[in-house]
Design a protein around this motif. Structure first.
Motif, mmCIF file in Angstrom:
data_model
loop_
_atom_site.group_PDB
_atom_site.id
_atom_site.type_symbol
_atom_site.label_atom_id
_atom_site.label_comp_id
_atom_site.label_asym_id
_atom_site.label_seq_id
_atom_site.Cartn_x
_atom_site.Cartn_y
_atom_site.Cartn_z
ATOM 1 N N UNK A 109 42.495 54.543 2.743
ATOM 2 C CA UNK A 109 43.527 55.093 3.248
ATOM 3 C C UNK A 109 43.736 54.474 4.715
ATOM 4 N N UNK A 110 44.783 53.920 5.089
ATOM 5 C CA UNK A 110 45.077 53.360 6.210
ATOM 6 C C UNK A 110 44.918 54.121 7.732
ATOM 7 N N UNK A 111 44.569 53.721 8.792
ATOM 8 C CA UNK A 111 44.480 54.395 9.780
ATOM 9 C C UNK A 111 45.665 55.171 10.288
ATOM 10 N N UNK A 112 46.990 54.593 9.899
ATOM 11 C CA UNK A 112 48.354 55.291 9.980
ATOM 12 C C UNK A 112 48.425 56.621 9.300
ATOM 13 N N UNK A 113 48.008 56.562 7.974
ATOM 14 C CA UNK A 113 48.060 57.746 7.171
ATOM 15 C C UNK A 113 46.982 58.699 7.714
ATOM 16 N N UNK A 114 45.849 58.258 7.861
ATOM 17 C CA UNK A 114 45.016 59.306 8.490
ATOM 18 C C UNK A 114 45.501 60.118 9.646
ATOM 19 N N UNK A 115 45.974 59.234 10.759
ATOM 20 C CA UNK A 115 46.490 59.651 11.706
ATOM 21 C C UNK A 115 47.624 61.088 11.606
ATOM 22 N N UNK A 116 48.449 60.655 10.566
ATOM 23 C CA UNK A 116 49.511 61.370 10.080
ATOM 24 C C UNK A 116 49.120 62.563 9.541
ATOM 25 N N UNK A 117 48.009 62.488 8.763
ATOM 26 C CA UNK A 117 47.448 63.800 7.775
ATOM 27 C C UNK A 117 46.710 64.655 9.178
ATOM 28 N N UNK A 118 46.052 63.812 10.054
ATOM 29 C CA UNK A 118 45.400 64.659 10.827
ATOM 30 C C UNK A 118 46.245 65.239 12.053
ATOM 31 N N UNK A 119 47.489 64.831 12.291
ATOM 32 C CA UNK A 119 48.409 65.298 13.099
ATOM 33 C C UNK A 119 48.995 66.823 12.483
ATOM 34 N N UNK A 120 49.220 66.531 11.282
ATOM 35 C CA UNK A 120 50.062 67.391 10.444
ATOM 36 C C UNK A 120 48.916 68.739 10.289
ATOM 37 N N UNK A 121 47.609 68.371 9.996
ATOM 38 C CA UNK A 121 46.691 69.566 9.947
ATOM 39 C C UNK A 121 46.573 70.121 11.346
ATOM 40 N N UNK A 122 46.584 69.574 12.289
ATOM 41 C CA UNK A 122 46.381 70.134 13.892
ATOM 42 C C UNK A 122 47.613 71.242 14.146
ATOM 43 N N UNK A 123 48.619 70.598 13.611
ATOM 44 C CA UNK A 123 49.950 71.405 13.954
ATOM 45 C C UNK A 123 49.833 72.695 12.953
ATOM 46 N N UNK A 124 49.252 72.529 11.777
ATOM 47 C CA UNK A 124 49.103 73.767 11.048
ATOM 48 C C UNK A 124 47.880 74.747 11.528
ATOM 49 N N UNK A 125 46.881 74.166 11.885
ATOM 50 C CA UNK A 125 45.848 74.685 12.590
ATOM 51 C C UNK A 125 46.202 75.569 13.864
ATOM 52 N N UNK A 126 47.003 74.775 14.582
ATOM 53 C CA UNK A 126 47.440 75.680 15.833
ATOM 54 C C UNK A 126 48.177 76.958 15.539
ATOM 55 N N UNK A 127 49.129 76.918 14.404
ATOM 56 C CA UNK A 127 49.973 78.060 13.940
ATOM 57 C C UNK A 127 49.168 78.896 13.082
ATOM 58 N N UNK A 128 47.825 78.714 12.685
ATOM 59 C CA UNK A 128 46.946 79.618 12.157
ATOM 60 C C UNK A 128 46.509 80.916 12.874
ATOM 61 N N UNK A 129 46.452 82.148 12.237
ATOM 62 C CA UNK A 129 45.976 83.390 12.804
ATOM 63 C C UNK A 129 44.291 83.172 12.570
ATOM 64 N N UNK A 130 44.041 82.512 11.680
ATOM 65 C CA UNK A 130 42.440 82.328 11.477
ATOM 66 C C UNK A 130 42.391 81.281 10.690
ATOM 67 N N UNK A 131 40.990 80.502 10.691
ATOM 68 C CA UNK A 131 40.679 79.170 9.968
ATOM 69 C C UNK A 131 39.230 79.654 9.475
ATOM 70 N N UNK A 132 39.165 79.282 8.268
ATOM 71 C CA UNK A 132 37.558 79.559 7.590
ATOM 72 C C UNK A 132 37.397 78.070 6.789
ATOM 73 N N UNK A 133 35.990 77.737 7.061
ATOM 74 C CA UNK A 133 35.570 76.611 6.565
ATOM 75 C C UNK A 133 34.859 77.167 5.188
ATOM 76 N N UNK A 134 35.036 76.451 4.243
ATOM 77 C CA UNK A 134 34.199 76.905 2.893
ATOM 78 C C UNK A 134 33.507 75.708 2.352
ATOM 79 N N UNK A 135 32.259 75.905 1.779
ATOM 80 C CA UNK A 135 31.599 74.729 0.818
ATOM 81 C C UNK A 135 32.112 75.199 -0.618
#
Length: 82
Positions: free
Chosen positions: A1-27
């Protein structure tokens, strides 16, 4: 995966995380695909999202969303539920 694609995905996740009421990390290791699909379906009904993402990208997105401490939970195979 190219760095540009990784940056786009990271930016999208960041915006979703900012709008989340809570975040849970699961295994999710040991959960078969049929069970995972069932979990995702049940979560969708409650307007909750489960995303499997590379730990490094999730850590950057969490840090960008102001949740720096949560990045320490990212070890092994993880999914982020928000």
């Amino acid at each position: 995966m190219s760095k540009r694609v990784k940056n786009l995905i990271t930016a999208e996740l960041e915006s979703k995380f900012k709008g989340a009421d809570s975040i849970v990390v699961i295994d999710y290791i040991g959960i078969d695909s049929k069970t995972t699909a069932g979990i995702r379906s049940a979560l969708r009904k409650k307007k909750v999202t489960m995303t499997v993402v590379r730990n490094a990208m999730a850590a950057k997105a969490l840090e960008g969303a102001g949740l720096k401490g949560a990045a320490g939970l990212l070890k092994g195979t993880n999914a982020v539920v928000y």
